[in-house]
Design an enzyme around this catalytic site. Structure first.
Site, PDB file in Angstrom:
ATOM      1  N   GLY A  70       0.811  -1.210   0.000  1.00 33.56           N
ATOM      2  CA  GLY A  70       0.000   0.000   0.000  1.00 33.56           C
ATOM      3  C   GLY A  70       0.847   1.264   0.000  1.00 33.56           C
ATOM      4  O   GLY A  70       0.541   2.236  -0.699  1.00 33.56           O
ATOM      5  N   GLN A 179      -7.688  -0.055   3.490  1.00 38.03           N
ATOM      6  CA  GLN A 179      -8.558  -0.648   4.512  1.00 38.03           C
ATOM      7  C   GLN A 179      -9.896  -1.108   3.945  1.00 38.03           C
ATOM      8  O   GLN A 179     -10.639  -1.823   4.621  1.00 38.03           O
ATOM      9  CB  GLN A 179      -8.812   0.371   5.641  1.00 38.03           C
ATOM     10  N   SER A 199      -3.592  -3.134  -0.658  1.00 32.01           N
ATOM     11  CA  SER A 199      -2.517  -3.931  -0.079  1.00 32.01           C
ATOM     12  C   SER A 199      -3.054  -5.293   0.355  1.00 32.01           C
ATOM     13  O   SER A 199      -4.073  -5.381   1.041  1.00 32.01           O
ATOM     14  CB  SER A 199      -1.935  -3.185   1.117  1.00 32.01           C
ATOM     15  N   HIS A 201      -2.063  -7.640   2.485  1.00 34.71           N
ATOM     16  CA  HIS A 201      -2.074  -8.154   3.857  1.00 34.71           C
ATOM     17  C   HIS A 201      -3.193  -7.607   4.728  1.00 34.71           C
ATOM     18  O   HIS A 201      -3.340  -7.985   5.883  1.00 34.71           O
ATOM     19  CB  HIS A 201      -0.699  -7.982   4.528  1.00 34.71           C
ATOM     20  N   THR A 237      11.761  -7.635 -10.678  1.00 38.73           N
ATOM     21  CA  THR A 237      11.155  -8.941 -10.916  1.00 38.73           C
ATOM     22  C   THR A 237       9.911  -9.094 -10.046  1.00 38.73           C
ATOM     23  O   THR A 237       9.949  -8.801  -8.845  1.00 38.73           O
ATOM     24  CB  THR A 237      12.168 -10.060 -10.591  1.00 38.73           C
ATOM     25  N   CYS A 324       1.888   2.176  13.061  1.00 38.95           N
ATOM     26  CA  CYS A 324       3.036   2.980  12.657  1.00 38.95           C
ATOM     27  C   CYS A 324       3.412   4.007  13.710  1.00 38.95           C
ATOM     28  O   CYS A 324       4.558   4.397  13.829  1.00 38.95           O
ATOM     29  CB  CYS A 324       2.735   3.689  11.346  1.00 38.95           C
TER      30      CYS A 324
HETATM   31  C1  LIG Z   1      -1.708  -0.557   6.038  1.00 36.90           C
HETATM   32  C2  LIG Z   1      -2.041   0.706   5.337  1.00 36.90           C
HETATM   33  C3  LIG Z   1      -1.163   1.281   4.399  1.00 36.90           C
HETATM   34  C4  LIG Z   1       0.200   0.711   4.134  1.00 36.90           C
HETATM   35  O1  LIG Z   1       0.146  -0.507   3.436  1.00 36.90           O
HETATM   36  P1  LIG Z   1       1.453  -1.441   3.420  1.00 36.90           P
HETATM   37  O2  LIG Z   1       1.088  -2.549   2.485  1.00 36.90           O
HETATM   38  O3  LIG Z   1       1.651  -1.917   4.810  1.00 36.90           O
HETATM   39  O4  LIG Z   1       2.567  -0.622   2.897  1.00 36.90           O
HETATM   40  C5  LIG Z   1      -1.564   2.429   3.752  1.00 36.90           C
HETATM   41  N1  LIG Z   1      -2.763   2.982   3.989  1.00 36.90           N
HETATM   42  C6  LIG Z   1      -3.633   2.465   4.872  1.00 36.90           C
HETATM   43  C7  LIG Z   1      -4.943   3.122   5.073  1.00 36.90           C
HETATM   44  C8  LIG Z   1      -3.301   1.312   5.579  1.00 36.90           C
HETATM   45  O5  LIG Z   1      -4.163   0.821   6.455  1.00 36.90           O
END
Ligand SMILES: *Cc1c(COP(=O)(O)O)cnc(C)c1O
Length: 391
Positions: A70, A179, A199, A201, A237, A324
């Site tokens: 993300g 999110q 993202s 995860h 890659t 964070c």
């Molecule tokens: C987790 C998150 C990100 C960052 O994503 P990553 O894949 O961990 O770099 C950015 N924006 C929001 C709103 C998030 O919750």
């Protein structure tokens, strides 16, 4: 008992996602750019994954660029849009006060480089006002970036309405939907979204992989230079296994969205109902316009970090806000933006649940949390003065 209630920080990888990934580590491990068959298998998997991600957003395959997550998608979209604007003499940017730092810090950097940034207010309920967006847009506005749903307080923004205004005014519109993707129905065409970050995860896919959607016709510029991957726009890659795992997780999240939303919303509402009974508790964010799994409270007279430690000792994994900022002593910029005083913002607790949680786990939290709060308050001079003032 271990209760994982920190799904906004990251999620467990689903069985389906793991299964989908495994062959790409040791069987189809080829480089997708290679001409031989092991490489071709990997290339085929990328085509399939791109199709899945595109379909899930109502986008076309050529509009999807895989990234390392993300943060990269956010950094890329914002840098690109600002540079594009600057070339046309447009150096004004619009965002909100509650963005994730992957967005906010980019804007702060651009400000130092001579851009002017308007940070929209979100008021008490954590939601941007459409009129404010409309008023903020100027002749020289290059980009509007508003997150789809907030990672701390879960509030969902009126993205389709903002998209409509931006389209009418000819301003690029980006949304950090990290999110929201996999949790809320999204259609980039219907909602007039030009760029969107996601993202894996955050929806039961692996870490370190994400995507940027960029509407066709927008001449996206490369962010990483090197090889010709991602239609020449993003060298390096490809993370084949990760991308395959992301697509599998997304497909599953979308197919189970309705039933998961029902289940998760019920757990959220139960938590909100019960935790609201704790004296001097404040629910942060809008009561209903929030992510299905998001619960965020402030408990007066308490320090969030101590609450987290005691919860952890009881096996409950929670957060004070964003992963964070924890560890730093500054209160969350999101909680300050919704008008909470510093002292109150320090006592925040975020519980984010998902479909893997059970009713029994929710009961356990409801049983343990009030005891922890009471214990901390008994030791708190701040709480003592709050009580005195009341009398
Ligand atoms: C987790 C998150 C990100 C960052 O994503 P990553 O894949 O961990 O770099 C950015 N924006 C929001 C709103 C998030 O919750």
């Amino acid at each position: 008992m271990i209760v994982y209630a920190d799904n906004a920080a990251t999620t467990a990888v689903s069985k389906k996602s793991i299964e989908a990934m495994l062959p790409y580590f040791d069987k189809y491990y080829g480089n997708p750019s290679s001409v031989h068959q092991i490489g071709r298998e990997a290339a085929k998997a990328l085509i399939e994954a791109r199709k899945t991600v595109a379909e899930s957003l109502g986008a076309e395959e050529r509009e999807i660029y895989f990234t390392s997550g993300g943060t990269e998608a956010d950094n890329w979209a914002i840098t690109f849009a600002a540079n594009l604007g600057a070339k046309k003499g447009k150096k004004h940017l619009i965002t909100t006060k509650i963005e994730h730092h992957a967005v906010l810090y980019m804007f702060e950097k651009l400000e130092k480089e001579g851009f002017e940034v308007t940070y929209l207010d979100v008021y008490k309920d954590g939601i941007v006002k459409i009129e404010d967006v409309e008023k903020a847009i100027r002749q020289d506005t290059a980009l509007v970036s508003v997150m789809y749903a907030n990672n701390e307080i879960g509030t969902i923004q009126p993205i389709a309405q903002i998209g409509k205004i931006c389209r009418e005014k000819g301003v690029l519109f980006h949304t950090d939907a990290v999110q929201a993707v996999g949790h809320l129905p999204i259609n980039v065409k219907d909602e007039n979204i030009d760029m969107l970050s996601l993202s894996a995860h955050k929806f039961h896919g692996p870490k370190g992989v994400g995507a940027l959607y960029c509407k066709k016709g927008i001449k996206l510029e490369s962010f990483l230079l090197g090889g010709g991957q991602e239609m020449g726009k993003r060298a390096s890659t490809e993370n084949v296994a990760g991308i395959v795992g992301m697509a599998a997780a997304l497909k599953q999240s979308i197919s189970e969205m309705t039933e998961n939303e029902k289940k998760v919303t019920a757990m959220r509402d139960k938590l909100i109902e019960e935790l609201s009974k704790i004296p001097h508790s404040i629910l942060n964010g809008h009561r209903t316009k929030r992510l299905p799994g998001n619960v965020n409270f402030c408990f007066e007279g308490i320090e969030g970090e101590s609450m987290l430690l005691l919860l952890d000792m009881k096996g409950i994994c929670a957060s004070s806000g964003s992963a964070c900022t924890s560890g730093s002593l500054d209160p969350s910029h999101v909680l300050l933006a919704i008008g909470l005083p510093h002292a109150v913002a320090h006592g925040s607790l975020r519980l984010t649940v998902c479909e893997y949680n059970t009713g029994q786990e929710i009961e356990y939290i409801i049983e343990e949390l009030p005891k922890i709060i009471q214990r901390l308050r008994e030791m708190s001079p701040v709480w003592e003065s709050i009580i005195k003032e009341e009398k």
